[in-house]
Write an enzyme that holds these catalytic residues in place. Sequence first.
Site, PDB file in Angstrom:
ATOM      1  N   GLU A 155     -18.289   5.014  -6.097  1.00 18.67           N
ATOM      2  CA  GLU A 155     -18.378   6.432  -5.730  1.00 18.67           C
ATOM      3  C   GLU A 155     -18.553   6.642  -4.228  1.00 18.67           C
ATOM      4  OE1 GLU A 155     -20.060   8.376  -9.882  1.00 18.67           O
ATOM      5  OE2 GLU A 155     -21.524   7.385  -8.601  1.00 18.67           O
ATOM      6  N   ASP A 158     -13.983  10.976 -17.963  1.00 24.90           N
ATOM      7  CA  ASP A 158     -13.907  10.813 -19.425  1.00 24.90           C
ATOM      8  C   ASP A 158     -14.410  12.098 -20.066  1.00 24.90           C
ATOM      9  OD1 ASP A 158     -16.605   9.321 -18.414  1.00 24.90           O
ATOM     10  OD2 ASP A 158     -16.979  10.475 -20.230  1.00 24.90           O
TER      11      ASP A 158
HETATM   12  O1  4EH Z   1     -23.856   6.622 -13.078  1.00 24.79           O
HETATM   13  C1  4EH Z   1     -23.525   6.784 -14.445  1.00 24.79           C
HETATM   14  C2  4EH Z   1     -22.217   6.115 -14.780  1.00 24.79           C
HETATM   15  C3  4EH Z   1     -22.050   5.749 -16.238  1.00 24.79           C
HETATM   16  S1  4EH Z   1     -23.131   4.480 -16.833  1.00 24.79           S
HETATM   17  C4  4EH Z   1     -23.281   8.249 -14.742  1.00 24.79           C
HETATM   18  N1  4EH Z   1     -21.947   8.440 -14.217  1.00 24.79           N
HETATM   19  C5  4EH Z   1     -21.215   7.202 -14.445  1.00 24.79           C
HETATM   20  C6  4EH Z   1     -21.287   9.702 -14.643  1.00 24.79           C
HETATM   21  C7  4EH Z   1     -20.648   9.705 -16.019  1.00 24.79           C
HETATM   22  C8  4EH Z   1     -21.322   9.840 -17.240  1.00 24.79           C
HETATM   23  N2  4EH Z   1     -22.652   9.943 -17.539  1.00 24.79           N
HETATM   24  C9  4EH Z   1     -22.987  10.067 -18.845  1.00 24.79           C
HETATM   25  C10 4EH Z   1     -19.308   9.653 -16.307  1.00 24.79           C
HETATM   26  N3  4EH Z   1     -19.119   9.759 -17.650  1.00 24.79           N
HETATM   27  C11 4EH Z   1     -20.344   9.879 -18.234  1.00 24.79           C
HETATM   28  C12 4EH Z   1     -20.752  10.009 -19.590  1.00 24.79           C
HETATM   29  N4  4EH Z   1     -22.088  10.096 -19.849  1.00 24.79           N
HETATM   30  N5  4EH Z   1     -19.873  10.061 -20.605  1.00 24.79           N
HETATM   31  C13 4EH Z   1     -22.336   2.987 -16.542  1.00 24.79           C
HETATM   32  C14 4EH Z   1     -21.022   2.846 -16.259  1.00 24.79           C
HETATM   33  N6  4EH Z   1     -20.451   1.655 -16.043  1.00 24.79           N
HETATM   34  C15 4EH Z   1     -21.156   0.564 -16.115  1.00 24.79           C
HETATM   35  C16 4EH Z   1     -22.492   0.649 -16.417  1.00 24.79           C
HETATM   36  N7  4EH Z   1     -23.060   1.860 -16.619  1.00 24.79           N
END
Ligand code: 4EH
Length: 233
Positions: free
Chosen positions: A15, A199
């Site tokens: 990011e 997503d």
């Molecule tokens: O920093 C966290 C990341 C996912 S956890 C929150 N960010 C991305 C936003 C996000 C989010 N949060 C909750 C995008 N889609 C989301 C969702 N629910 N569906 C993570 C991601 N990759 C590796 C490990 N942990």
Amino acid sequence: MSNRKIAIMGAMPEEIEPIISKLKDLKETSYAANTYYEGTYNGKEVVVAYSKIGKVFATLTATSLIAKFGCDTLLFSGVAGAISPELNIGDLIIADGLCQHDLDITAFGHPYGYVPEGEVCIPTDVYLRNIAKEVAKEKGLKLLEGIIATGDQFVANTERKDWISETFKAHALEMEGASVAVVCSSLDIPFFILRAISDSADMDASFNFDTFLESSAKISADFILSMVDAIDR
Ligand code: 4EH
């Protein structure tokens, strides 16, 4: 030319990398088990960091950017899961307010997301929101404005997503924004939260997240840099 020191914060390396790569006079400082990148963007002073994932790390980083590095404005850039059906992958949303969907002392008769002396929904800075609208207009980009819900959960099921939607009237969800809101409103620092959709917080969320993290993070980062150029107070 404003003489502000602008914090730019993300949660994950992906990011903030597109931002760090465009800075000049870069200086790295280690603090509180993290790396802070001080530099300039088109002559404006900025400090950039990714917090690591979740509310606690985000609180630590936002506090450090302000109290340790002297930032007086905070911009968050990153990705989010969509709640609103108007939001497709790659679309941008700015928060008009942030709430904590996992904060629950309803056993004492309080609403979801509320604790005494707090607020269910913390508003973002209106001047910064208006700058974002100007930038979007200039670039011909669609920009949604709405409530963003934060919690220490990667949401990947429609039941939870629908509950958050109904309970908080939220348009998108993520895991850091409300922490930044609590810190900045407490310290009286104008702040702004921008997210590009990666997503839809449904059964395909983890697959779509992995597929679109980098491209959506870049869309958000590029927009934030245009905002830095446009900030003139
Ligand atoms: O920093 C966290 C990341 C996912 S956890 C929150 N960010 C991305 C936003 C996000 C989010 N949060 C909750 C995008 N889609 C989301 C969702 N629910 N569906 C993570 C991601 N990759 C590796 C490990 N942990």
